[in-house]
Design a protein around this motif. Sequence first.
Motif, mmCIF file in Angstrom:
data_model
loop_
_atom_site.group_PDB
_atom_site.id
_atom_site.type_symbol
_atom_site.label_atom_id
_atom_site.label_comp_id
_atom_site.label_asym_id
_atom_site.label_seq_id
_atom_site.Cartn_x
_atom_site.Cartn_y
_atom_site.Cartn_z
ATOM 1 N N UNK A 138 0.827 -1.204 0.000
ATOM 2 C CA UNK A 138 0.000 0.000 0.000
ATOM 3 C C UNK A 138 0.871 1.267 0.000
ATOM 4 N N UNK A 139 1.985 1.234 0.740
ATOM 5 C CA UNK A 139 2.883 2.386 0.793
ATOM 6 C C UNK A 139 3.529 2.639 -0.572
ATOM 7 N N UNK A 140 3.764 1.568 -1.310
ATOM 8 C CA UNK A 140 4.435 1.679 -2.612
ATOM 9 C C UNK A 140 3.477 2.049 -3.731
ATOM 10 N N UNK A 141 2.173 1.974 -3.458
ATOM 11 C CA UNK A 141 1.192 2.213 -4.521
ATOM 12 C C UNK A 141 0.289 3.389 -4.163
ATOM 13 N N UNK A 142 -1.003 3.135 -3.930
ATOM 14 C CA UNK A 142 -1.935 4.226 -3.671
ATOM 15 C C UNK A 142 -3.182 3.682 -2.972
ATOM 16 N N UNK A 143 -4.036 4.569 -2.473
ATOM 17 C CA UNK A 143 -5.211 4.128 -1.714
ATOM 18 C C UNK A 143 -6.168 3.217 -2.485
ATOM 19 N N UNK A 144 -6.219 3.336 -3.807
ATOM 20 C CA UNK A 144 -7.107 2.465 -4.581
ATOM 21 C C UNK A 144 -6.681 0.999 -4.492
ATOM 22 N N UNK A 145 -5.381 0.770 -4.360
ATOM 23 C CA UNK A 145 -4.882 -0.597 -4.200
ATOM 24 C C UNK A 145 -5.338 -1.160 -2.864
ATOM 25 N N UNK A 146 -5.256 -0.344 -1.814
ATOM 26 C CA UNK A 146 -5.723 -0.775 -0.496
ATOM 27 C C UNK A 146 -7.202 -1.143 -0.534
ATOM 28 N N UNK A 147 -7.994 -0.335 -1.208
ATOM 29 C CA UNK A 147 -9.422 -0.611 -1.329
ATOM 30 C C UNK A 147 -9.668 -1.914 -2.077
ATOM 31 N N UNK A 148 -8.921 -2.133 -3.165
ATOM 32 C CA UNK A 148 -9.041 -3.363 -3.959
ATOM 33 C C UNK A 148 -8.762 -4.593 -3.101
ATOM 34 N N UNK A 149 -7.676 -4.549 -2.331
ATOM 35 C CA UNK A 149 -7.325 -5.702 -1.506
ATOM 36 C C UNK A 149 -8.323 -5.918 -0.374
#
Length: 286
Positions: A138-149
Amino acid sequence: MNLHSEWVADFDFHQPRMSKHLWLYEGATEYFSHLLLLNENLITYTGFLSEMKSKMDISDGFKESSIIDMSQKVLSPKYKGMYNNVYYKGALINFLFDILIAETTDGKMNLKGLIKTLSLKYGAEKPFKDDSLLSEIYKMTNPQVSKFFNLYVEGDKPLPYSEMLKWIGWKYLPQVTDSVYRFGSFGLDYDVFYDQIKFSGVKKNALGVKENDVLLEINGIKIDKENFQDHYSLLFSPDNGKPVKCKIVRKNKSIILNNKPVKKGMVRKNILSEIENPTKKQLELR
């Protein structure tokens, strides 16, 4: 893949503790194996699309569940028999994750790059903390990735194919119903001993055949072992509602059957197709 969890590095065979991240070990490896074939022009884009559809179809046969929960508890009775889904749903998660990374970084980053960065930090000699991997991603990407997971990897929501595949110029339909003509349920077998084509596995049907009826003619064409497959479609996939005339033998008596197929709906699932005139961005994100 040069990544492994602390529970893999120090595996306890007496009291095994399973990693949460089969979606990564097995799923990403499976996804990349197909992506490599595409990138090396060993399969066509249509062939890659077909592979992803096949995984959707097979994954549908498993109970919807959190793949992280399944991974961690794969040895428990609840998840018995579900391991193989990491090669289907796991690969599809990585497929969509790859698209999501590219979409949210305007194509500047992809899954391969993310894994390479993680591998440089950890690698063969340094396992990652099992409970910390997602936070690092999540730190390496963005909040949308966190939501997806949260929804689709840690959670058990059905994967959002329609929403995400449109980003690369694909259209997804959960299912479509086609109108087709069918006579019903039966098969045809060649009896070597008697040199006859016989109906078998006969259930309810509009053609009027019964078990062990011997097929002699279809629409006036004499049928034998050499040509019956050439005329197979007239009985098993007629393309209109016109009657089909069959000459058969039943209990030593010659009978003419002349009946129409029945129009019915046939459901097809997980329909993928490329949209017409994809945009430059959609093509670049593939």
